[in-house]
Design a protein around this motif. Structure first.
Motif, mmCIF file in Angstrom:
data_model
loop_
_atom_site.group_PDB
_atom_site.id
_atom_site.type_symbol
_atom_site.label_atom_id
_atom_site.label_comp_id
_atom_site.label_asym_id
_atom_site.label_seq_id
_atom_site.Cartn_x
_atom_site.Cartn_y
_atom_site.Cartn_z
ATOM 1 N N ARG A 182 -29.525 -10.621 -47.724
ATOM 2 C CA ARG A 182 -28.063 -10.570 -47.870
ATOM 3 C C ARG A 182 -27.489 -11.908 -48.329
ATOM 4 O O ARG A 182 -27.779 -12.946 -47.720
ATOM 5 C CB ARG A 182 -27.417 -10.216 -46.524
ATOM 6 N N SER A 208 -23.691 -2.364 -43.281
ATOM 7 C CA SER A 208 -23.976 -2.318 -41.847
ATOM 8 C C SER A 208 -23.794 -3.674 -41.167
ATOM 9 O O SER A 208 -23.491 -3.733 -39.981
ATOM 10 C CB SER A 208 -25.393 -1.792 -41.598
ATOM 11 N N ASP A 214 -26.436 -7.645 -51.678
ATOM 12 C CA ASP A 214 -27.597 -7.487 -50.794
ATOM 13 C C ASP A 214 -28.566 -6.517 -51.427
ATOM 14 O O ASP A 214 -28.233 -5.860 -52.417
ATOM 15 C CB ASP A 214 -27.183 -7.028 -49.378
ATOM 16 N N ARG A 265 -26.821 -3.784 -53.626
ATOM 17 C CA ARG A 265 -25.371 -3.740 -53.846
ATOM 18 C C ARG A 265 -25.051 -4.761 -54.932
ATOM 19 O O ARG A 265 -25.428 -5.937 -54.815
ATOM 20 C CB ARG A 265 -24.585 -4.117 -52.584
ATOM 21 N N ARG A 276 -21.980 6.751 -51.707
ATOM 22 C CA ARG A 276 -21.781 6.763 -50.255
ATOM 23 C C ARG A 276 -20.306 6.942 -49.905
ATOM 24 O O ARG A 276 -19.955 7.683 -48.995
ATOM 25 C CB ARG A 276 -22.248 5.433 -49.638
HETATM 26 N N1 UDP Z 1 -30.631 -0.028 -48.336
HETATM 27 C C1 UDP Z 1 -31.552 0.809 -48.932
HETATM 28 N N2 UDP Z 1 -32.101 1.823 -48.201
HETATM 29 C C2 UDP Z 1 -31.784 2.050 -46.903
HETATM 30 C C3 UDP Z 1 -30.846 1.197 -46.286
HETATM 31 C C4 UDP Z 1 -30.288 0.170 -47.023
HETATM 32 O O1 UDP Z 1 -31.886 0.638 -50.102
HETATM 33 O O2 UDP Z 1 -32.344 2.975 -46.293
HETATM 34 C C5 UDP Z 1 -30.030 -1.136 -49.089
HETATM 35 C C6 UDP Z 1 -28.560 -0.896 -49.383
HETATM 36 O O3 UDP Z 1 -28.397 -0.274 -50.638
HETATM 37 C C7 UDP Z 1 -28.003 -2.292 -49.393
HETATM 38 C C8 UDP Z 1 -28.882 -3.058 -48.419
HETATM 39 O O4 UDP Z 1 -30.080 -2.301 -48.299
HETATM 40 O O5 UDP Z 1 -28.139 -2.864 -50.674
HETATM 41 C C9 UDP Z 1 -28.261 -3.285 -47.054
HETATM 42 O O6 UDP Z 1 -27.835 -2.054 -46.541
HETATM 43 P P1 UDP Z 1 -27.055 -1.974 -45.151
HETATM 44 O O7 UDP Z 1 -27.950 -2.458 -44.063
HETATM 45 O O8 UDP Z 1 -25.743 -2.632 -45.277
HETATM 46 O O9 UDP Z 1 -26.946 -0.432 -44.875
HETATM 47 P P2 UDP Z 1 -25.904 0.675 -45.275
HETATM 48 O O10 UDP Z 1 -24.583 0.051 -45.516
HETATM 49 O O11 UDP Z 1 -26.514 1.298 -46.480
HETATM 50 O O12 UDP Z 1 -25.943 1.528 -44.062
#
Ligand code: UDP
Length: 234
Positions: free
Chosen positions: A94, A100, A175, A199, A215
């Motif tokens: 990140r 999340s 991220d 992202r 999403r």
């Molecule tokens: N991500 C992914 N697969 C997953 C979960 C996350 O490719 O199963 C990627 C998501 O696209 C982002 C980064 O990991 O670029 C961080 O995701 P985050 O933990 O914020 O989760 P989210 O918002 O998708 O729940």
């Protein structure tokens, strides 16, 4: 290209055997899922875009000294890769607060994270891919402590290569998620690197150019994926 036997079908890809025991064929689908597959849909031509974007980024990373599973792109939707045993850890890097992380820690979306952070998620759909610490990796035997150190080093290296690459193309790499695998006892980068797994925000407008459009029902999903392809490969 003639495909072999289906070994595995995931949410976004199918994996087939090839004539070579050390190699498999990744087939990129248009199926999109989010929120642990509770939301499902189709992003037209996503598979083609993710295959081409991943090819470009894997080639760039290989040139920069990051070992990857990439062998060759065979067609619009097919990529030949080295066969790996996937390490069941989703590695998230990140640079900017989003998703999340903002929710879990109450941080403001859009704030810079300096230096970048690396997180582990246990790759387990039944458990909803929970966030885990180093000691859980050891408890669950997901990787050795030495492998974890190497995974973190490689993940940060990937970030240091990709961040400027996207900045030059007017994009903020907010991220991304990586997966690693073992091939002949060696850790290499596997899976894909695409708008499904990263992202990207447009530098000028801060608009999402990735799966967040799906999403969050932001519309213009296909347009955003095509724009990423144009900027990365165009
Ligand atoms: N991500 C992914 N697969 C997953 C979960 C996350 O490719 O199963 C990627 C998501 O696209 C982002 C980064 O990991 O670029 C961080 O995701 P985050 O933990 O914020 O989760 P989210 O918002 O998708 O729940």
């Amino acid at each position: 290209m003639a495909t072999g036997t289906l070994i595995y079908e995931g949410k976004a890809k199918k994996i087939f055997t090839t004539g070579h025991p050390d190699e498999v064929l990744q087939y990129f689908k248009d199926d999109a899922t989010a929120f642990n597959a509770q939301k499902r849909g189709t992003i037209v031509e996503k598979g083609i875009i993710n295959n081409k974007v991943s090819e470009r980024l894997f080639r760039l990373l290989e040139q920069s000294g990051v070992p990857t599973h990439f062998v060759e792109r065979k067609s619009d939707r097919e990529m030949l890769t080295k066969k790996v045993a996937i390490v069941p850890i989703e590695v998230v890097v990140r640079n900017v607060v989003a998703g999340s992380l903002a929710k879990r820690l109450g941080l403001k979306e859009g704030e810079a994270i300096l230096p970048p952070i690396v997180e582990w998620y246990y790759k387990n759909d039944a458990l909803g891919d929970p966030l885990i610490a180093d000691d859980h990796v050891r408890l669950l035997n997901l990787a050795t402590p030495e492998q974890l150190v190497e995974i973190k080093r490689l993940a940060l290296k990937v970030n240091s290569v990709l961040q400027p690459f996207f900045a030059e193309r007017g994009m903020i790499l907010v991220d991304f998620k990586l997966e690693f695998g073992l091939h002949s006892g060696r850790l290499i980068l596997a899976d894909e690197i695409s708008p499904d797994t990263c992202r990207f925000w447009d530098q000028a407008t801060k608009e999402s150019m990735d799966k967040d459009r799906f999403r969050k029902d932001l519309g213009k999903i296909e347009e955003a994926y095509h724009e990423v392809l144009k900027r990365v490969c165009g």
